[in-house]
Design a protein around this motif. Sequence first.
Motif, PDB file in Angstrom:
ATOM      1  N   LEU A 137       0.687  -1.320   0.050  1.00 26.86           N
ATOM      2  CA  LEU A 137      -0.065   0.035   0.004  1.00 26.86           C
ATOM      3  C   LEU A 137       0.772   1.194  -0.160  1.00 26.86           C
ATOM      4  CD1 LEU A 137      -2.708  -0.974   2.659  1.00 26.86           C
ATOM      5  CD2 LEU A 137      -2.738  -1.310   0.100  1.00 26.86           C
ATOM      6  N   HIS A 138       0.772   2.105  -0.981  1.00 27.74           N
ATOM      7  CA  HIS A 138       1.674   3.190  -1.030  1.00 27.74           C
ATOM      8  C   HIS A 138       0.980   4.307  -0.575  1.00 27.74           C
ATOM      9  CE1 HIS A 138       3.856   0.965  -4.024  1.00 27.74           C
ATOM     10  NE2 HIS A 138       3.027   0.436  -4.320  1.00 27.74           N
ATOM     11  N   VAL A 139       1.338   4.965   0.447  1.00 31.86           N
ATOM     12  CA  VAL A 139       0.339   6.070   1.220  1.00 31.86           C
ATOM     13  C   VAL A 139       1.178   7.303   1.124  1.00 31.86           C
ATOM     14  CG1 VAL A 139      -0.619   6.760   3.479  1.00 31.86           C
ATOM     15  CG2 VAL A 139       0.001   4.199   2.801  1.00 31.86           C
ATOM     16  N   HIS A 140       0.461   8.501   0.755  1.00 32.71           N
ATOM     17  CA  HIS A 140       0.918   9.660   0.501  1.00 32.71           C
ATOM     18  C   HIS A 140       0.129  10.801   1.449  1.00 32.71           C
ATOM     19  CE1 HIS A 140       2.760  13.423  -1.076  1.00 32.71           C
ATOM     20  NE2 HIS A 140       1.703  14.191  -1.220  1.00 32.71           N
ATOM     21  N   LEU A 141       0.786  11.706   2.359  1.00 32.97           N
ATOM     22  CA  LEU A 141       0.356  12.349   3.285  1.00 32.97           C
ATOM     23  C   LEU A 141       0.588  13.712   2.814  1.00 32.97           C
ATOM     24  CD1 LEU A 141       1.802  11.127   6.606  1.00 32.97           C
ATOM     25  CD2 LEU A 141      -0.492  10.062   5.468  1.00 32.97           C
ATOM     26  N   HIS A 142      -0.660  14.678   2.510  1.00 31.35           N
ATOM     27  CA  HIS A 142      -0.801  15.876   1.903  1.00 31.35           C
ATOM     28  C   HIS A 142      -0.344  16.977   3.099  1.00 31.35           C
ATOM     29  CE1 HIS A 142      -2.239  14.422  -2.057  1.00 31.35           C
ATOM     30  NE2 HIS A 142      -2.878  13.614  -1.104  1.00 31.35           N
ATOM     31  N   LYS A 147      -5.214  15.477   4.372  1.00 37.00           N
ATOM     32  CA  LYS A 147      -5.415  14.616   3.328  1.00 37.00           C
ATOM     33  C   LYS A 147      -4.534  13.414   3.175  1.00 37.00           C
ATOM     34  CE  LYS A 147      -6.672  14.444  -1.567  1.00 37.00           C
ATOM     35  NZ  LYS A 147      -6.761  15.067  -2.891  1.00 37.00           N
ATOM     36  N   ILE A 148      -5.240  12.354   3.132  1.00 34.54           N
ATOM     37  CA  ILE A 148      -4.390  10.990   2.845  1.00 34.54           C
ATOM     38  C   ILE A 148      -4.793  10.221   1.604  1.00 34.54           C
ATOM     39  CG2 ILE A 148      -3.666   8.743   3.889  1.00 34.54           C
ATOM     40  CD1 ILE A 148      -4.484  10.005   6.621  1.00 34.54           C
ATOM     41  N   SER A 149      -3.825   9.961   0.529  1.00 33.59           N
ATOM     42  CA  SER A 149      -4.065   9.458  -0.536  1.00 33.59           C
ATOM     43  C   SER A 149      -3.361   7.929  -0.638  1.00 33.59           C
ATOM     44  CB  SER A 149      -3.609   9.942  -1.823  1.00 33.59           C
ATOM     45  OG  SER A 149      -4.316  11.395  -1.833  1.00 33.59           O
ATOM     46  N   VAL A 150      -3.928   6.871  -0.929  1.00 32.77           N
ATOM     47  CA  VAL A 150      -3.690   5.677  -0.892  1.00 32.77           C
ATOM     48  C   VAL A 150      -3.565   5.053  -2.283  1.00 32.77           C
ATOM     49  CG1 VAL A 150      -3.445   3.217   0.130  1.00 32.77           C
ATOM     50  CG2 VAL A 150      -4.139   5.323   1.520  1.00 32.77           C
ATOM     51  N   ALA A 151      -2.324   4.240  -2.759  1.00 26.30           N
ATOM     52  CA  ALA A 151      -2.644   3.477  -4.047  1.00 26.30           C
ATOM     53  C   ALA A 151      -2.481   2.035  -3.627  1.00 26.30           C
ATOM     54  CB  ALA A 151      -1.568   3.948  -5.076  1.00 26.30           C
ATOM     55  N   ILE A 152      -3.218   1.194  -4.196  1.00 22.14           N
ATOM     56  CA  ILE A 152      -3.334  -0.232  -3.515  1.00 22.14           C
ATOM     57  C   ILE A 152      -2.588  -0.928  -4.567  1.00 22.14           C
ATOM     58  CG2 ILE A 152      -4.762  -2.304  -3.304  1.00 22.14           C
ATOM     59  CD1 ILE A 152      -7.039  -0.446  -2.595  1.00 22.14           C
ATOM     60  N   GLY A 153      -1.441  -1.645  -4.106  1.00 22.10           N
ATOM     61  CA  GLY A 153      -0.573  -2.416  -5.210  1.00 22.10           C
ATOM     62  C   GLY A 153      -1.413  -3.553  -5.630  1.00 22.10           C
ATOM     63  N   GLN A 154      -0.754  -4.212  -6.660  1.00 25.50           N
ATOM     64  CA  GLN A 154      -1.237  -5.693  -6.923  1.00 25.50           C
ATOM     65  C   GLN A 154      -0.842  -6.921  -6.050  1.00 25.50           C
ATOM     66  OE1 GLN A 154      -3.483  -6.721  -9.269  1.00 25.50           O
ATOM     67  NE2 GLN A 154      -2.975  -8.948  -8.626  1.00 25.50           N
ATOM     68  N   PHE A 155      -1.476  -7.875  -5.966  1.00 26.86           N
ATOM     69  CA  PHE A 155      -0.705  -9.130  -5.178  1.00 26.86           C
ATOM     70  C   PHE A 155       0.165  -9.741  -6.478  1.00 26.86           C
ATOM     71  CE2 PHE A 155      -5.178 -10.612  -3.065  1.00 26.86           C
ATOM     72  CZ  PHE A 155      -5.177  -9.298  -2.723  1.00 26.86           C
ATOM     73  N   TRP A 156       1.510  -9.891  -5.682  1.00 22.36           N
ATOM     74  CA  TRP A 156       2.501 -10.351  -6.423  1.00 22.36           C
ATOM     75  C   TRP A 156       2.996 -11.526  -5.771  1.00 22.36           C
ATOM     76  CZ3 TRP A 156       2.441  -8.319 -10.929  1.00 22.36           C
ATOM     77  CH2 TRP A 156       2.154  -7.215 -11.266  1.00 22.36           C
ATOM     78  N   PRO A 157       2.872 -12.866  -6.655  1.00 20.58           N
ATOM     79  CA  PRO A 157       3.094 -14.105  -6.058  1.00 20.58           C
ATOM     80  C   PRO A 157       4.607 -14.457  -5.906  1.00 20.58           C
ATOM     81  CG  PRO A 157       2.346 -14.183  -8.314  1.00 20.58           C
ATOM     82  CD  PRO A 157       2.190 -12.586  -7.995  1.00 20.58           C
ATOM     83  N   GLN A 208       5.301   2.416  -7.343  1.00 18.86           N
ATOM     84  CA  GLN A 208       5.645   3.564  -6.492  1.00 18.86           C
ATOM     85  C   GLN A 208       5.947   4.982  -7.381  1.00 18.86           C
ATOM     86  OE1 GLN A 208       6.274   6.485  -3.682  1.00 18.86           O
ATOM     87  NE2 GLN A 208       5.523   4.265  -3.471  1.00 18.86           N
ATOM     88  N   ARG A 209       6.442   4.716  -8.561  1.00 22.04           N
ATOM     89  CA  ARG A 209       6.681   5.696  -9.532  1.00 22.04           C
ATOM     90  C   ARG A 209       5.464   6.042 -10.302  1.00 22.04           C
ATOM     91  NH1 ARG A 209      11.856   3.193 -10.725  1.00 22.04           N
ATOM     92  NH2 ARG A 209      10.961   2.340 -12.661  1.00 22.04           N
ATOM     93  N   LEU A 210       4.407   5.216 -10.679  1.00 18.36           N
ATOM     94  CA  LEU A 210       3.253   5.576 -11.137  1.00 18.36           C
ATOM     95  C   LEU A 210       2.329   6.456 -10.175  1.00 18.36           C
ATOM     96  CD1 LEU A 210       2.033   2.139 -13.218  1.00 18.36           C
ATOM     97  CD2 LEU A 210       2.912   4.406 -13.988  1.00 18.36           C
ATOM     98  N   PHE A 211       2.479   5.831  -9.102  1.00 20.01           N
ATOM     99  CA  PHE A 211       1.848   6.537  -7.898  1.00 20.01           C
ATOM    100  C   PHE A 211       2.156   7.980  -7.760  1.00 20.01           C
ATOM    101  CE2 PHE A 211       0.912   7.220  -3.127  1.00 20.01           C
ATOM    102  CZ  PHE A 211      -0.363   7.530  -3.211  1.00 20.01           C
ATOM    103  N   GLN A 212       3.619   8.086  -7.765  1.00 24.88           N
ATOM    104  CA  GLN A 212       4.013   9.663  -7.801  1.00 24.88           C
ATOM    105  C   GLN A 212       3.541  10.395  -9.014  1.00 24.88           C
ATOM    106  OE1 GLN A 212       5.178  10.722  -5.038  1.00 24.88           O
ATOM    107  NE2 GLN A 212       4.746   8.789  -4.139  1.00 24.88           N
ATOM    108  N   TYR A 213       3.605   9.669 -10.144  1.00 27.56           N
ATOM    109  CA  TYR A 213       3.182  10.736 -11.300  1.00 27.56           C
ATOM    110  C   TYR A 213       1.510  11.046 -11.258  1.00 27.56           C
ATOM    111  CZ  TYR A 213       7.031   8.709 -14.341  1.00 27.56           C
ATOM    112  OH  TYR A 213       8.364   8.408 -14.615  1.00 27.56           O
TER     113      TYR A 213
END
Length: 300
Positions: A101-106, A168-178, A193-198
Amino acid sequence: MVYYQRKDFQYEKEFFVSDFHYLFPEAKRLGYPPTDGALAIPLEDGQWLSFNPDLLSPREQYLIQAFQQSKSSTDSLTPWIAYLVYGEGQAPQSANNLQWLHVHLHNPPKDLIQECQKSLAAFFPNLMSSFSLDTENFCLVLNQETYFNVEDLLKETLPSLEFDFGMKISVAIGQFWPNYLEDSWPNLFQLEQRLFQYLLRVAKQDQVTTFSQLLLSNQKQKETAKLYQFLSRLITHHEDLPETILCLWKTQAVLTKAAQNLYIHRNTLQYRLDRFQEQTGLSLRNMDDLAVCYLALLNP
Protein backbone atom coordinates in the motif's frame (compact mmCIF):
# COMPACT_ATOMS: atom_id res chain seq x y z
CA MET A 1 28.49 18.29 12.87
CA VAL A 2 29.87 16.98 9.57
CA TYR A 3 33.57 16.11 9.21
CA TYR A 4 35.60 16.14 5.99
CA GLN A 5 39.00 14.50 5.44
CA ARG A 6 41.54 16.02 3.01
CA LYS A 7 44.86 14.21 2.76
CA ASP A 8 46.82 15.28 5.85
CA PHE A 9 44.35 17.49 7.67
CA GLN A 10 40.78 17.60 8.89
CA TYR A 11 38.31 20.38 9.08
CA GLU A 12 34.76 20.52 10.29
CA LYS A 13 31.68 22.42 9.29
CA GLU A 14 28.65 23.02 11.44
CA PHE A 15 25.50 22.10 9.64
CA PHE A 16 22.01 22.83 10.87
CA VAL A 17 19.12 21.14 9.13
CA SER A 18 16.77 24.04 9.84
CA ASP A 19 19.06 26.38 7.87
CA PHE A 20 18.84 24.15 4.80
CA HIS A 21 15.07 23.88 5.12
CA TYR A 22 14.88 27.67 5.24
CA LEU A 23 17.13 28.12 2.21
CA PHE A 24 15.64 25.19 0.25
CA PRO A 25 12.00 24.76 1.34
CA GLU A 26 11.37 22.27 -1.49
CA ALA A 27 13.95 19.82 -0.08
CA LYS A 28 12.53 16.53 1.21
CA ARG A 29 13.61 14.22 3.99
CA LEU A 30 14.39 10.64 3.01
CA GLY A 31 14.50 7.65 5.32
CA TYR A 32 17.24 6.02 3.25
CA PRO A 33 20.39 7.05 1.35
CA PRO A 34 19.82 8.58 -2.10
CA THR A 35 20.38 6.65 -5.30
CA ASP A 36 23.62 7.18 -7.21
CA GLY A 37 23.93 10.68 -8.62
CA ALA A 38 21.17 12.19 -6.48
CA LEU A 39 21.77 15.45 -4.65
CA ALA A 40 21.33 14.85 -0.94
CA ILE A 41 23.09 15.46 2.35
CA PRO A 42 23.16 13.20 5.43
CA LEU A 43 21.44 14.39 8.57
CA GLU A 44 22.47 13.69 12.12
CA ASP A 45 19.29 11.69 12.80
CA GLY A 46 20.21 9.11 10.15
CA GLN A 47 17.92 10.55 7.49
CA TRP A 48 18.82 12.41 4.30
CA LEU A 49 17.79 15.75 2.84
CA SER A 50 17.13 15.38 -0.90
CA PHE A 51 17.17 18.22 -3.45
CA ASN A 52 15.68 18.60 -6.93
CA PRO A 53 18.60 19.72 -9.15
CA ASP A 54 16.19 21.36 -11.61
CA LEU A 55 15.35 23.92 -8.93
CA LEU A 56 18.96 24.71 -8.05
CA SER A 57 21.53 27.04 -9.59
CA PRO A 58 24.99 25.61 -10.42
CA ARG A 59 26.39 27.41 -7.37
CA GLU A 60 23.73 25.88 -5.09
CA GLN A 61 24.42 22.43 -6.52
CA TYR A 62 28.12 22.89 -5.79
CA LEU A 63 27.35 23.92 -2.21
CA ILE A 64 25.22 20.84 -1.61
CA GLN A 65 27.75 18.53 -3.24
CA ALA A 66 30.34 19.87 -0.80
CA PHE A 67 28.25 18.44 2.04
CA GLN A 68 27.41 15.21 0.29
CA GLN A 69 29.10 11.98 1.27
CA SER A 70 31.18 10.44 -1.48
CA LYS A 71 29.41 7.07 -1.21
CA SER A 72 26.11 6.01 0.28
CA SER A 73 25.87 2.88 2.37
CA THR A 74 22.83 0.64 2.81
CA ASP A 75 24.22 -1.05 5.92
CA SER A 76 21.99 0.89 8.33
CA LEU A 77 18.78 0.60 6.31
CA THR A 78 15.70 -1.24 7.43
CA PRO A 79 15.56 -4.63 5.64
CA TRP A 80 12.52 -3.82 3.49
CA ILE A 81 13.94 -0.51 2.24
CA ALA A 82 17.28 -2.14 1.47
CA TYR A 83 15.49 -4.89 -0.45
CA LEU A 84 12.72 -3.00 -2.26
CA VAL A 85 14.40 0.35 -2.92
CA TYR A 86 17.97 -0.84 -3.52
CA GLY A 87 17.48 -4.49 -4.42
CA GLU A 88 19.89 -5.53 -1.66
CA GLY A 89 19.73 -9.15 -0.49
CA GLN A 90 16.53 -11.19 -0.32
CA ALA A 91 13.01 -10.50 0.88
CA PRO A 92 13.14 -10.08 4.70
CA GLN A 93 9.98 -12.22 5.06
CA SER A 94 8.43 -14.84 2.83
CA ALA A 95 4.85 -14.76 1.52
CA ASN A 96 2.92 -16.59 -1.15
CA ASN A 97 1.32 -13.28 -2.14
CA LEU A 98 2.80 -9.88 -1.35
CA GLN A 99 1.05 -6.52 -1.64
CA TRP A 100 2.14 -2.93 -0.99
CA LEU A 101 0.00 0.00 0.00
CA HIS A 102 1.58 3.25 -1.17
CA VAL A 103 0.51 6.07 1.16
CA HIS A 104 0.93 9.81 0.60
CA LEU A 105 0.27 12.40 3.32
CA HIS A 106 -0.61 15.85 1.97
CA ASN A 107 1.25 18.61 3.88
CA PRO A 108 1.53 16.59 7.10
CA PRO A 109 2.48 18.24 10.40
CA LYS A 110 5.88 16.77 11.30
CA ASP A 111 4.82 15.74 14.79
CA LEU A 112 1.94 13.62 13.45
CA ILE A 113 3.63 11.66 10.65
CA GLN A 114 4.75 8.63 12.65
CA GLU A 115 1.52 8.51 14.65
CA CYS A 116 -0.54 8.56 11.45
CA GLN A 117 1.56 5.75 9.96
CA LYS A 118 1.11 3.61 13.07
CA SER A 119 -2.63 4.29 13.21
CA LEU A 120 -3.19 3.23 9.60
CA ALA A 121 -0.98 0.16 9.95
CA ALA A 122 -2.96 -0.99 13.00
CA PHE A 123 -6.05 -1.63 10.85
CA PHE A 124 -4.43 -4.45 8.86
CA PRO A 125 -4.23 -7.89 10.50
CA ASN A 126 -2.07 -9.11 7.59
CA LEU A 127 0.56 -6.39 8.03
CA MET A 128 4.13 -7.63 7.63
CA SER A 129 5.98 -4.32 7.91
CA SER A 130 5.81 -0.58 7.25
CA PHE A 131 8.52 1.91 6.32
CA SER A 132 8.88 5.59 5.44
CA LEU A 133 10.23 6.78 2.11
CA ASP A 134 10.24 10.47 3.06
CA THR A 135 8.20 12.90 5.16
CA GLU A 136 5.15 12.56 2.90
CA ASN A 137 5.30 8.95 1.72
CA PHE A 138 5.32 5.58 3.45
CA CYS A 139 4.42 2.01 2.52
CA LEU A 140 2.69 -0.90 4.20
CA VAL A 141 3.76 -4.44 3.30
CA LEU A 142 0.85 -6.89 3.43
CA ASN A 143 0.70 -10.67 3.28
CA GLN A 144 -2.18 -11.62 0.97
CA GLU A 145 -1.81 -15.38 1.25
CA THR A 146 -5.37 -15.31 2.58
CA TYR A 147 -7.45 -12.77 0.67
CA PHE A 148 -8.14 -9.59 2.64
CA ASN A 149 -10.29 -6.83 1.09
CA VAL A 150 -8.06 -3.77 1.43
CA GLU A 151 -10.14 -1.39 -0.66
CA ASP A 152 -13.29 -1.62 1.45
CA LEU A 153 -11.33 -1.17 4.68
CA LEU A 154 -9.50 1.90 3.36
CA LYS A 155 -12.67 3.57 2.12
CA GLU A 156 -14.22 3.01 5.53
CA THR A 157 -11.30 4.16 7.69
CA LEU A 158 -9.53 6.93 5.76
CA PRO A 159 -12.20 9.63 6.31
CA SER A 160 -11.90 9.14 10.07
CA LEU A 161 -8.08 9.21 9.94
CA GLU A 162 -8.12 12.39 7.86
CA PHE A 163 -10.44 14.03 10.37
CA ASP A 164 -8.39 12.87 13.38
CA PHE A 165 -5.04 14.02 11.96
CA GLY A 166 -6.24 17.05 10.02
CA MET A 167 -4.65 16.10 6.70
CA LYS A 168 -5.57 14.59 3.35
CA ILE A 169 -4.37 11.01 2.83
CA SER A 170 -4.05 9.28 -0.55
CA VAL A 171 -3.43 5.55 -0.93
CA ALA A 172 -2.59 3.50 -4.01
CA ILE A 173 -3.38 -0.19 -3.62
CA GLY A 174 -0.68 -2.38 -5.14
CA GLN A 175 -1.27 -5.63 -6.97
CA PHE A 176 -0.91 -9.07 -5.36
CA TRP A 177 2.50 -10.33 -6.55
CA PRO A 178 3.06 -14.08 -6.00
CA ASN A 179 6.28 -15.66 -4.77
CA TYR A 180 7.11 -17.11 -8.20
CA LEU A 181 7.81 -13.46 -9.13
CA GLU A 182 9.87 -12.85 -5.99
CA ASP A 183 13.01 -12.04 -7.98
CA SER A 184 11.07 -9.13 -9.49
CA TRP A 185 9.50 -7.79 -6.29
CA PRO A 186 11.90 -4.80 -5.98
CA ASN A 187 11.28 -3.89 -9.62
CA LEU A 188 7.52 -4.24 -9.21
CA PHE A 189 7.53 -2.11 -6.05
CA GLN A 190 9.45 0.67 -7.78
CA LEU A 191 7.19 0.58 -10.85
CA GLU A 192 4.07 0.93 -8.70
CA GLN A 193 5.63 3.67 -6.60
CA ARG A 194 6.66 5.73 -9.64
CA LEU A 195 3.18 5.49 -11.18
CA PHE A 196 1.66 6.64 -7.89
CA GLN A 197 3.99 9.64 -7.77
CA TYR A 198 3.15 10.51 -11.40
CA LEU A 199 -0.53 10.42 -10.53
CA LEU A 200 -0.05 12.64 -7.48
CA ARG A 201 1.70 15.27 -9.61
CA VAL A 202 -0.64 15.44 -12.59
CA ALA A 203 -4.13 14.57 -11.33
CA LYS A 204 -6.54 15.32 -8.55
CA GLN A 205 -5.87 12.33 -6.35
CA ASP A 206 -8.72 10.38 -4.81
CA GLN A 207 -8.46 8.91 -1.34
CA VAL A 208 -8.08 5.38 -2.68
CA THR A 209 -6.69 4.33 -6.07
CA THR A 210 -6.79 0.66 -7.01
CA PHE A 211 -4.04 -1.01 -9.00
CA SER A 212 -6.25 -1.06 -12.10
CA GLN A 213 -7.09 2.63 -11.77
CA LEU A 214 -3.39 3.35 -11.33
CA LEU A 215 -2.60 1.67 -14.67
CA LEU A 216 -5.56 3.15 -16.54
CA SER A 217 -4.64 6.65 -15.32
CA ASN A 218 -1.04 6.31 -16.52
CA GLN A 219 -1.42 4.63 -19.91
CA LYS A 220 1.38 6.65 -21.54
CA GLN A 221 4.04 5.88 -18.93
CA LYS A 222 6.69 3.27 -19.69
CA GLU A 223 6.19 1.83 -16.21
CA THR A 224 2.62 0.93 -17.16
CA ALA A 225 3.77 -1.18 -20.11
CA LYS A 226 6.20 -3.06 -17.87
CA LEU A 227 3.51 -3.76 -15.30
CA TYR A 228 1.20 -5.06 -18.04
CA GLN A 229 3.92 -7.57 -18.95
CA PHE A 230 4.10 -8.84 -15.38
CA LEU A 231 0.32 -8.89 -15.13
CA SER A 232 0.19 -11.00 -18.31
CA ARG A 233 2.52 -13.53 -16.67
CA LEU A 234 0.26 -13.62 -13.63
CA ILE A 235 -2.85 -14.21 -15.77
CA THR A 236 -1.35 -16.91 -18.00
CA HIS A 237 -0.19 -18.74 -14.87
CA HIS A 238 -3.89 -19.61 -14.47
CA GLU A 239 -4.67 -21.97 -17.36
CA ASP A 240 -8.33 -21.10 -17.97
CA LEU A 241 -8.13 -17.34 -17.37
CA PRO A 242 -6.91 -15.90 -20.71
CA GLU A 243 -9.88 -17.35 -22.60
CA THR A 244 -12.24 -16.38 -19.77
CA ILE A 245 -11.02 -12.77 -19.76
CA LEU A 246 -11.37 -12.41 -23.53
CA CYS A 247 -14.87 -13.84 -23.41
CA LEU A 248 -15.93 -11.62 -20.49
CA TRP A 249 -14.63 -8.56 -22.34
CA LYS A 250 -16.65 -9.41 -25.45
CA THR A 251 -19.82 -9.90 -23.39
CA GLN A 252 -19.23 -6.81 -21.21
CA ALA A 253 -18.89 -9.04 -18.11
CA VAL A 254 -22.39 -10.51 -18.46
CA LEU A 255 -21.76 -13.84 -16.74
CA THR A 256 -24.65 -15.77 -18.30
CA LYS A 257 -23.56 -14.90 -21.84
CA ALA A 258 -19.88 -15.53 -21.05
CA ALA A 259 -20.67 -18.94 -19.56
CA GLN A 260 -22.68 -19.90 -22.64
CA ASN A 261 -19.83 -18.86 -24.95
CA LEU A 262 -17.34 -20.80 -22.85
CA TYR A 263 -19.65 -23.87 -22.77
CA ILE A 264 -19.52 -24.05 -18.99
CA HIS A 265 -22.15 -23.70 -16.26
CA ARG A 266 -22.61 -20.21 -14.83
CA ASN A 267 -21.71 -21.51 -11.36
CA THR A 268 -18.44 -22.90 -12.77
CA LEU A 269 -17.62 -19.49 -14.17
CA GLN A 270 -18.55 -17.84 -10.88
CA TYR A 271 -16.23 -20.20 -8.99
CA ARG A 272 -13.43 -19.48 -11.46
CA LEU A 273 -13.79 -15.72 -10.98
CA ASP A 274 -13.94 -16.01 -7.18
CA ARG A 275 -10.82 -18.14 -7.17
CA PHE A 276 -8.96 -15.68 -9.39
CA GLN A 277 -9.91 -12.78 -7.12
CA GLU A 278 -8.70 -14.60 -4.01
CA GLN A 279 -5.35 -15.31 -5.64
CA THR A 280 -4.78 -11.97 -7.38
CA GLY A 281 -7.07 -9.38 -5.80
CA LEU A 282 -8.57 -8.68 -9.24
CA SER A 283 -12.33 -8.96 -9.69
CA LEU A 284 -13.24 -9.69 -13.31
CA ARG A 285 -16.77 -8.49 -12.56
CA ASN A 286 -15.27 -5.02 -12.06
CA MET A 287 -14.82 -3.27 -15.40
CA ASP A 288 -11.55 -1.54 -14.39
CA ASP A 289 -10.00 -4.85 -13.36
CA LEU A 290 -11.35 -6.58 -16.44
CA ALA A 291 -10.00 -3.81 -18.67
CA VAL A 292 -6.41 -4.02 -17.36
CA CYS A 293 -6.46 -7.82 -17.61
CA TYR A 294 -7.68 -7.55 -21.20
CA LEU A 295 -4.99 -4.99 -22.05
CA ALA A 296 -2.34 -7.15 -20.38
CA LEU A 297 -3.27 -10.03 -22.69
CA LEU A 298 -3.00 -7.70 -25.70
CA ASN A 299 0.48 -6.59 -24.59
CA PRO A 300 2.25 -9.80 -23.50
